[in-house]
Design a protein around this motif. Structure first.
Motif, PDB file in Angstrom:
ATOM      1  N   ASN A  39       0.794  -1.199   0.090  1.00  0.00           N
ATOM      2  CA  ASN A  39       0.052  -0.054   0.084  1.00  0.00           C
ATOM      3  C   ASN A  39       0.880   1.149  -0.060  1.00  0.00           C
ATOM      4  O   ASN A  39       0.309   2.342   0.378  1.00  0.00           O
ATOM      5  N   ASP A  69      -6.325   4.607   1.549  1.00  0.00           N
ATOM      6  CA  ASP A  69      -6.146   3.648   2.750  1.00  0.00           C
ATOM      7  C   ASP A  69      -4.906   4.303   3.227  1.00  0.00           C
ATOM      8  O   ASP A  69      -3.806   4.090   2.649  1.00  0.00           O
ATOM      9  N   GLN A  71      -3.354   2.810   5.685  1.00  0.00           N
ATOM     10  CA  GLN A  71      -2.482   1.501   6.404  1.00  0.00           C
ATOM     11  C   GLN A  71      -1.191   1.439   5.404  1.00  0.00           C
ATOM     12  O   GLN A  71      -1.264   1.285   4.238  1.00  0.00           O
ATOM     13  N   ASP A 111       0.290 -10.345   4.845  1.00  0.00           N
ATOM     14  CA  ASP A 111      -0.427  -9.304   4.055  1.00  0.00           C
ATOM     15  C   ASP A 111      -1.291  -8.644   5.200  1.00  0.00           C
ATOM     16  O   ASP A 111      -1.452  -8.922   6.384  1.00  0.00           O
ATOM     17  N   PHE A 112      -2.408  -7.869   4.827  1.00  0.00           N
ATOM     18  CA  PHE A 112      -3.105  -7.116   5.711  1.00  0.00           C
ATOM     19  C   PHE A 112      -4.270  -8.116   6.631  1.00  0.00           C
ATOM     20  O   PHE A 112      -4.435  -7.919   7.692  1.00  0.00           O
ATOM     21  N   ASP A 113      -4.627  -8.934   5.687  1.00  0.00           N
ATOM     22  CA  ASP A 113      -5.545  -9.949   6.111  1.00  0.00           C
ATOM     23  C   ASP A 113      -4.839 -10.823   7.526  1.00  0.00           C
ATOM     24  O   ASP A 113      -5.357 -11.097   8.533  1.00  0.00           O
ATOM     25  N   ASP A 114      -3.857 -11.175   6.982  1.00  0.00           N
ATOM     26  CA  ASP A 114      -2.881 -12.114   7.966  1.00  0.00           C
ATOM     27  C   ASP A 114      -2.722 -11.156   9.192  1.00  0.00           C
ATOM     28  O   ASP A 114      -2.844 -11.528  10.457  1.00  0.00           O
ATOM     29  N   ASP A 116      -4.246  -8.601  10.573  1.00  0.00           N
ATOM     30  CA  ASP A 116      -5.488  -8.416  11.286  1.00  0.00           C
ATOM     31  C   ASP A 116      -6.068  -9.660  12.107  1.00  0.00           C
ATOM     32  O   ASP A 116      -6.635  -9.631  13.135  1.00  0.00           O
ATOM     33  N   ARG A 117      -5.823 -10.845  11.491  1.00  0.00           N
ATOM     34  CA  ARG A 117      -6.000 -12.099  12.229  1.00  0.00           C
ATOM     35  C   ARG A 117      -4.891 -12.439  13.312  1.00  0.00           C
ATOM     36  O   ARG A 117      -5.372 -12.938  14.462  1.00  0.00           O
TER      37      ARG A 117
END
Length: 152
Positions: A39, A69, A71, A111-114, A116-117
């Protein structure tokens, strides 16, 4: 005792030189060509933000996120495992600096999903307006041993 170049101390680890800044310099151990950011508004800008302490205030290289965005996810690989005592984030007083910094270590890919989790190894609430890099954010040092890859 002053050292020129990396040295092996009594703990058996190799450490970087002391420089005129408040902490050891990890710059020689950053695999700059491998640094990447998700990003970022300008591709490759993330590789130019790591510099010697005495050049930290040069305004020729900034890392910015895409306009839509705010982030960023920066991946910093090291050429050999390092110990990280603290981090410094230089930003502006106009809201251009991050408010929060989360660190993840030794993940092959993130990545961003990782992010966040996963639970971050450490999270800092950053002070706004440290345009001179005077604030050091200490790590929970015992958790930042043997770091081969840092994600911020």
């Amino acid at each position: 005792m002053a050292h020129s170049g990396p040295f092996r101390c009594q703990c058996g680890q190799i450490h970087a030189d002391q420089y005129d800044g408040p902490t050891n310099d990890l710059l020689p151990y950053i695999d700059t060509a491998g640094v990447s950011a998700l990003n970022e508004s300008e591709a490759g800008a993330c590789r130019r933000i790591f510099r010697p302490f005495d050049q930290r205030l040069q305004r020729d290289a900034w890392l910015q996120s895409e306009d839509d965005d705010p982030q960023l996810l920066i991946t910093i690989p090291f050429t050999s495992p390092v110990k990280i005592q603290s981090l410094t984030v230089i930003g502006g007083a106009d809201g251009s600096a991050p408010r929060e910094l989360r660190a993840y270590i030794n993940q092959e890919a993130l990545d961003f999903d990782d992010a966040d989790r996963m639970m971050a190894v450490q999270t800092w609430q950053l002070q706004e307006g440290d345009a001179e890099g005077r604030i050091e954010y200490p790590t929970q040092f015992s958790r930042f041993q043997n770091v081969s890859r840092l994600h911020l």
